[in-house]
Design an enzyme around this catalytic site. Structure first.
Site, PDB file in Angstrom:
ATOM      1  N   ASP A  36       1.824  -4.599  14.988  1.00 26.27           N
ATOM      2  CA  ASP A  36       1.587  -3.035  14.989  1.00 26.27           C
ATOM      3  C   ASP A  36       0.076  -2.762  15.136  1.00 26.27           C
ATOM      4  O   ASP A  36      -0.589  -1.982  15.868  1.00 26.27           O
ATOM      5  CB  ASP A  36       2.334  -2.058  13.969  1.00 26.27           C
ATOM      6  CG  ASP A  36       1.990  -2.570  12.585  1.00 26.27           C
ATOM      7  OD1 ASP A  36       1.433  -3.507  12.282  1.00 26.27           O
ATOM      8  OD2 ASP A  36       2.566  -1.817  11.620  1.00 26.27           O
ATOM      9  N   SER A  67       7.598  10.707 -11.942  1.00 23.39           N
ATOM     10  CA  SER A  67       8.220   9.632 -11.383  1.00 23.39           C
ATOM     11  C   SER A  67       9.601   9.370 -12.122  1.00 23.39           C
ATOM     12  O   SER A  67       9.352   8.929 -13.567  1.00 23.39           O
ATOM     13  CB  SER A  67       7.408   8.370 -11.239  1.00 23.39           C
ATOM     14  OG  SER A  67       8.338   7.221 -11.181  1.00 23.39           O
ATOM     15  N   GLY A 120       8.352  -3.432  -3.314  1.00 18.23           N
ATOM     16  CA  GLY A 120       7.506  -4.840  -3.154  1.00 18.23           C
ATOM     17  C   GLY A 120       8.496  -5.676  -2.413  1.00 18.23           C
ATOM     18  O   GLY A 120       8.485  -7.147  -2.505  1.00 18.23           O
ATOM     19  N   ALA A 121       9.621  -5.362  -1.757  1.00 24.39           N
ATOM     20  CA  ALA A 121      10.787  -6.434  -1.202  1.00 24.39           C
ATOM     21  C   ALA A 121      10.577  -6.347   0.499  1.00 24.39           C
ATOM     22  O   ALA A 121      11.246  -6.944   1.155  1.00 24.39           O
ATOM     23  CB  ALA A 121      12.148  -5.906  -1.465  1.00 24.39           C
ATOM     24  N   SER A 124       9.388  -1.359   3.009  1.00 29.06           N
ATOM     25  CA  SER A 124       8.309  -0.221   2.941  1.00 29.06           C
ATOM     26  C   SER A 124       8.905   0.833   2.017  1.00 29.06           C
ATOM     27  O   SER A 124       8.906   2.111   2.341  1.00 29.06           O
ATOM     28  CB  SER A 124       8.785   0.482   4.407  1.00 29.06           C
ATOM     29  OG  SER A 124       8.449  -0.605   5.357  1.00 29.06           O
ATOM     30  N   SER A 126       6.847   2.309  -0.123  1.00 30.19           N
ATOM     31  CA  SER A 126       5.612   3.085   0.073  1.00 30.19           C
ATOM     32  C   SER A 126       5.677   4.087   1.007  1.00 30.19           C
ATOM     33  O   SER A 126       5.385   5.453   0.882  1.00 30.19           O
ATOM     34  CB  SER A 126       4.496   2.588  -0.016  1.00 30.19           C
ATOM     35  OG  SER A 126       4.300   1.518   0.855  1.00 30.19           O
ATOM     36  N   GLU A 159      -2.554   5.055   3.407  1.00 26.03           N
ATOM     37  CA  GLU A 159      -2.460   3.716   2.927  1.00 26.03           C
ATOM     38  C   GLU A 159      -3.950   3.433   2.984  1.00 26.03           C
ATOM     39  O   GLU A 159      -4.590   2.592   2.163  1.00 26.03           O
ATOM     40  CB  GLU A 159      -1.692   2.986   3.696  1.00 26.03           C
ATOM     41  CG  GLU A 159      -0.373   3.100   3.711  1.00 26.03           C
ATOM     42  CD  GLU A 159       0.542   2.341   2.340  1.00 26.03           C
ATOM     43  OE1 GLU A 159      -0.291   1.542   1.840  1.00 26.03           O
ATOM     44  OE2 GLU A 159       1.771   2.716   2.058  1.00 26.03           O
ATOM     45  N   ASP A 171       5.773   1.280   9.729  1.00 23.54           N
ATOM     46  CA  ASP A 171       6.741   1.557   8.533  1.00 23.54           C
ATOM     47  C   ASP A 171       6.880   3.171   8.480  1.00 23.54           C
ATOM     48  O   ASP A 171       7.959   3.557   8.335  1.00 23.54           O
ATOM     49  CB  ASP A 171       6.154   1.032   7.441  1.00 23.54           C
ATOM     50  CG  ASP A 171       5.922  -0.233   7.237  1.00 23.54           C
ATOM     51  OD1 ASP A 171       6.314  -1.149   8.085  1.00 23.54           O
ATOM     52  OD2 ASP A 171       5.319  -0.708   6.099  1.00 23.54           O
ATOM     53  N   TYR A 221      -3.245  -9.131   3.404  1.00 26.58           N
ATOM     54  CA  TYR A 221      -3.074  -8.548   4.433  1.00 26.58           C
ATOM     55  C   TYR A 221      -4.104  -8.028   5.397  1.00 26.58           C
ATOM     56  O   TYR A 221      -4.257  -8.297   6.718  1.00 26.58           O
ATOM     57  CB  TYR A 221      -2.079  -7.220   4.122  1.00 26.58           C
ATOM     58  CG  TYR A 221      -1.536  -6.254   5.125  1.00 26.58           C
ATOM     59  CD1 TYR A 221      -0.239  -6.816   5.708  1.00 26.58           C
ATOM     60  CD2 TYR A 221      -2.383  -5.426   5.760  1.00 26.58           C
ATOM     61  CE1 TYR A 221       0.110  -5.790   6.810  1.00 26.58           C
ATOM     62  CE2 TYR A 221      -1.908  -4.609   6.790  1.00 26.58           C
ATOM     63  CZ  TYR A 221      -0.573  -4.918   7.418  1.00 26.58           C
ATOM     64  OH  TYR A 221      -0.254  -4.189   8.284  1.00 26.58           O
TER      65      TYR A 221
HETATM   66  C1  GLA Z   1       3.667  -4.035   6.538  1.00 25.55           C
HETATM   67  C2  GLA Z   1       2.777  -3.022   7.147  1.00 25.55           C
HETATM   68  C3  GLA Z   1       3.324  -2.655   8.677  1.00 25.55           C
HETATM   69  C4  GLA Z   1       3.263  -3.957   9.311  1.00 25.55           C
HETATM   70  C5  GLA Z   1       4.054  -5.121   8.701  1.00 25.55           C
HETATM   71  C6  GLA Z   1       4.153  -6.223   9.306  1.00 25.55           C
HETATM   72  O1  GLA Z   1       4.746  -3.644   6.395  1.00 25.55           O
HETATM   73  O2  GLA Z   1       2.722  -1.594   6.488  1.00 25.55           O
HETATM   74  O3  GLA Z   1       2.162  -1.887   9.290  1.00 25.55           O
HETATM   75  O4  GLA Z   1       2.064  -4.428   9.578  1.00 25.55           O
HETATM   76  O5  GLA Z   1       3.567  -5.084   7.222  1.00 25.55           O
HETATM   77  O6  GLA Z   1       4.678  -6.351  10.506  1.00 25.55           O
END
Ligand code: GLA
Length: 384
Positions: A36, A67, A120-121, A124, A126, A159, A171, A221
């Site tokens: 992406d 929360s 954290g799995a 997405s 977040s 982010e 995401d 990342y």
């Molecule tokens: C995370 C990032 C995305 C993408 C993926 C890997 O989920 O938030 O934007 O880069 O990693 O495909």
């Protein structure tokens, strides 16, 4: 996802009044990982797990956020200098700020939220949180004047600017634009997208969660993204039209081999292959050719593990088990460094595969992987 659970906590925590309830999902991605932010294609879909939030304007200039899952309360103002320290609250704060930057007059509100997308799995959580609040603030304070593309960008900018992750758009896009029963092929440069009804007869999509938590923010990342940008910068010297790795091919990469580090070269090699694999998978799906879809998923895993180096021992182990069990396709899903594998498995092999994966994983790592059957669902919405 349970509205009543959120509502009862909201009422209890605040002044007994109800507000408006919104939800946004997490996502899976069939193929197209780390493409992406390279301007390439991705192929995600929203799932039936996500975040629910209740909000009610409170007549002040403060956000009061609870929360439910963490039993944690944070209060913050809406100016740039009011950023809270608590990480979950920074997502909500970031979304408020990004909506304000887009001309929405966000005022103080009370809110409580909860979710069932595992943290954290690689599903997405977040983005689900960001999309929920972007959608909600647009509705409550913005007369829905911000369009859906921009809502996804609000999450992404949150982010980048408030959470330190230079993520792509996949995401947040999947969370906002999700559609029941359909995957979305998204061109991350033009944001053109197409829904692909996905109901592979005789197959199931299942996630195996290694329960190794990934930490996207942990610079790895952003480092991958930097590698890609380094290679683009080198290529531009020879081919000024190259804007993203999406515009490159292997011959162009060979040309700059001596000018880039061995590590950056490997990263780019993976991305160039992966951009093409998404297109190959779309073609195969149109023909109902799931064997090719699966073969491409294994290729992606290999690239993510050996070239992009975002897998881990546990995920490689789960991938090996899938292959041994005759699973059609399997690979690490999402950013990597932990989280889940996504598996395309024939109905008749499903039970044996899950049983074998659990047994072998337990024996080797002393813990069970979690199993999530994928249900492709709708994107951001108002619930009541
Ligand atoms: C995370 C990032 C995305 C993408 C993926 C890997 O989920 O938030 O934007 O880069 O990693 O495909």
């Amino acid at each position: 996802m349970d509205i009543e659970h959120v509502r009862s906590r909201f009422i209890k925590h605040f002044d007994g009044l109800t507000g408006t309830v919104y939800a946004s999902p997490g996502r899976i991605n069939l193929i197209g990982e780390h493409t992406d932010y390279n301007g390439g294609f991705v192929f995600p879909g929203a799932i039936d797990k996500g975040m629910i939030a209740e909000l009610r304007p409170n007549g002040t200039d403060k956000v009061r956020a609870y929360s439910i899952d963490m039993k944690d309360y944070v209060e913050f103002g809406l100016n740039e200098e009011d950023a809270p320290r608590t990480s979950w609250a920074r997502y909500i704060f970031g979304v408020c700020r990004e909506m304000i930057k887009r001309g929405v007059e966000v005022k103080g509100f009370n809110t409580a939220f909860a979710g069932d997308v595992p943290l954290g799995a690689g599903m997405s959580s977040s983005a689900a949180l960001e999309s929920t609040y972007a959608y909600a603030l647009n509705d409550l304070f913005g007369e829905n004047k911000v369009d859906k593309f921009e809502l996804a960008k609000v999450g992404q900018a949150t982010e980048h600017n408030y959470c330190g992750v230079k993520c792509g758009i996949m995401d947040q896009f999947a969370s906002v634009f999700g559609k029941e029963g359909s995957l979305i092929r998204l061109d991350c440069r033009s944001l053109e997208y197409q829904y692909f009804p996905f109901n592979p007869e005789g197959y199931r999509l299942v996630l195996l969660d290694s329960v190794v938590k990934h930490e996207l923010a942990s610079s790895a990342y952003n480092k991958r993204r930097q590698s890609c940008e380094n290679v683009v910068a080198a290529m531009k010297q020879h081919h000024p039209e190259v804007e993203f790795l999406r515009d490159a091919n292997m011959a162009m990469l060979e040309e700059v081999k001596a000018e880039v580090s061995a590590e950056d070269y490997m990263r780019a090699e993976y991305v160039i292959g992966e951009v093409q694999r998404v297109l190959d998978v779309c073609d195969a799906l149109e023909k109902g050719d799931y064997e090719t879809v699966g073969a491409k998923m294994y290729e992606t895993h290999h690239g993510m593990s050996k070239l992009y180096e975002v897998s881990c021992e546990e995920l490689d182990f789960l991938n090996d088990i899938a292959r041994e069990c005759g699973v059609t396709g399997s690979r690490v899903m999402g950013g990597g460094f932990g989280g889940c594998t996504i598996n395309l498995v024939k109905e008749e092999l499903y039970d044996a595969f899950i049983a074998r994966a659990k047994e072998a994983y337990k024996e080797k790592y002393g813990k069970l992987p979690k199993v999530y059957d994928v249900v492709i669902s709708d994107g951001s919405r108002k619930l009541c």
